[in-house]
Scaffold this active site. Structure first.
Site, PDB file in Angstrom:
ATOM      1  N   ARG A 225      16.334 -43.468   3.133  1.00 40.24           N
ATOM      2  CA  ARG A 225      16.337 -43.717   4.567  1.00 40.24           C
ATOM      3  C   ARG A 225      17.095 -42.591   5.250  1.00 40.24           C
ATOM      4  NH1 ARG A 225      12.796 -46.586   3.835  1.00 40.24           N
ATOM      5  NH2 ARG A 225      12.487 -48.775   4.375  1.00 40.24           N
ATOM      6  N   GLU A 254      12.505 -41.543  12.966  1.00 40.76           N
ATOM      7  CA  GLU A 254      11.096 -41.199  12.710  1.00 40.76           C
ATOM      8  C   GLU A 254      10.191 -41.678  13.839  1.00 40.76           C
ATOM      9  OE1 GLU A 254      10.318 -42.858   8.842  1.00 40.76           O
ATOM     10  OE2 GLU A 254      11.935 -41.703   7.952  1.00 40.76           O
ATOM     11  N   HIS A 272       7.305 -39.356   5.647  1.00 41.22           N
ATOM     12  CA  HIS A 272       7.575 -40.674   5.028  1.00 41.22           C
ATOM     13  C   HIS A 272       6.367 -41.145   4.201  1.00 41.22           C
ATOM     14  CE1 HIS A 272      10.139 -44.556   5.500  1.00 41.22           C
ATOM     15  NE2 HIS A 272       9.432 -44.600   4.374  1.00 41.22           N
TER      16      HIS A 272
HETATM   17  C1  8YV Z   1       6.985 -47.926   3.705  1.00 37.86           C
HETATM   18  C2  8YV Z   1       9.272 -47.710   2.683  1.00 37.86           C
HETATM   19  O1  8YV Z   1       6.227 -46.844   4.126  1.00 37.86           O
HETATM   20  O2  8YV Z   1       9.039 -49.509   1.215  1.00 37.86           O
HETATM   21  C3  8YV Z   1       9.784 -48.883   1.942  1.00 37.86           C
HETATM   22  O3  8YV Z   1      10.981 -49.189   2.073  1.00 37.86           O
HETATM   23  O4  8YV Z   1       9.994 -46.999   3.280  1.00 37.86           O
HETATM   24  C4  8YV Z   1       7.833 -47.386   2.625  1.00 37.86           C
HETATM   25  O5  8YV Z   1       7.262 -47.820   1.445  1.00 37.86           O
HETATM   26  C5  8YV Z   1       7.544 -48.520   4.899  1.00 37.86           C
HETATM   27  O6  8YV Z   1       8.429 -49.519   4.664  1.00 37.86           O
HETATM   28  C6  8YV Z   1       6.360 -49.027   5.696  1.00 37.86           C
HETATM   29  O7  8YV Z   1       6.689 -49.929   6.578  1.00 37.86           O
END
Ligand code: 8YV
Length: 306
Positions: A225, A254, A272
């Site tokens: 993150r 983002e 991402h």
């Molecule tokens: C997703 C992510 O793109 O799973 C996670 O924590 O960051 C990614 O797999 C994201 O959460 C999509 O909403």
């Protein structure tokens, strides 16, 4: 056949998840929550916020089903206070995200993305000398956060001949070298790979002192993150040559990427994409739907958090 139970979608979801939800349940795409009475389940995509404001707007909410393993967008403590259960999508994306972590380590060391720019810009054709890069074999890769994804990334990097070090809240029963702080890990590392969860506990964990410890030959990789890294400190460290470069799949705000990073040759910037494969996103979507079904059929989530 429609189930009378109401499900709301918060944030962006994959088309097949949306279709399935609206075929099976009454699941309007949330826009204003004007008619929120009776909504028992919120399916949250794209890291959309699910905090006290959303819970206030959904008085009958009983479950929050998050599309994503990371759930820093969900206020779990607030949900628990209100008796609302929360699920995420662990395991199904571990390989894809661990692959990307390893690819970014290889990219920063071997300069793959920069080499592609070198060819496209005509520099190669003009006879400019090709810059030499660094071996992955023998590099010390410091994994910050040795959970499911951190462990899978470490296993991949070991295959490349990297020496794995790590920091976690406590030492694990693994053969890799433990350091008791992020600074100590960064000090020992050629590449520091951030794989902690997001949220308040890790906010700004990689700060100016950690970057300083990583040093002018060290690289930062972040596939976790953006909030875990102090982005201003990162830009300052790159600009001053206090670190060698970075590979980033995640950012503090983002899809906004700091202008200062967009201009730099020594960073790899990705939108991402850690879990963004057809297979993995389908598996995540299926797990979301399994959680909704299990909750509505048995009152239990398949992959609860907290
Ligand atoms: C997703 C992510 O793109 O799973 C996670 O924590 O960051 C990614 O797999 C994201 O959460 C999509 O909403």
């Amino acid at each position: 056949t429609q189930n009378p139970v109401r499900v709301v979608q918060l944030g962006g979801l994959m088309p097949f998840v949306r279709e399935w939800l609206s075929e099976r349940y009454d699941a309007p795409l949330h826009e204003d929550l004007a008619d929120a009475a009776g909504i028992e389940v919120a399916v949250v995509g794209g890291g959309a916020p699910a905090g006290a404001a959303e819970m206030d707007a959904l008085p009958d909410l009983r479950a929050i089903v998050n599309f994503g393993v990371g759930y820093d967008n969900v206020d779990v403590a607030e949900a628990q206070r209100r008796g609302i259960v929360v699920s995420n999508t662990p395991d199904v994306l571990t390989d894809a995200v661990a692959d990307l972590a390893a690819f970014l380590v290889v990219d920063v060391l071997r300069g793959l993305t920069a080499a592609d720019r070198f060819v496209r810009s005509g520099a190669w054709a003009r006879g400019k000398p090709v810059p030499l890069t660094r071996d992955v074999r023998g590099a010390v890769v410091g994994v910050l956060g040795l959970g499911r994804i951190g462990t899978a990334a470490a296993e991949r990097l070991e295959v490349f001949g990297a020496e794995v070090h790590y920091h976690s809240r406590s030492p694990k029963d693994v053969g890799w070298t433990y350091h008791d702080s992020p600074v100590a890990l960064a000090e020992a590392s050629d590449v520091l790979v951030v794989l902690t969860p997001g949220g308040a506990d890790t906010d700004g964990l990689v700060d100016a002192a950690v970057l300083e410890a990583l040093g002018p030959e060290g690289y930062l990789v972040n596939v976790a993150r953006g909030s875990v890294v102090d982005e201003d400190a990162l830009v300052a460290a790159l600009e001053a040559g206090r670190i060698a470069g970075a590979g980033l799949d995640v950012f503090a705000d983002e899809p906004r990427v700091p202008e200062a990073l967009l201009q730099r040759e020594d960073v790899v910037l990705l939108p991402h994409v850690g879990s963004a494969t057809v297979e993995t996103r389908e598996a995540m979507g299926r797990l979301v739907l399994d959680n909704v079904d299990a909750f509505l059929e048995r009152g239990e989530l398949v992959t609860p958090v907290g």
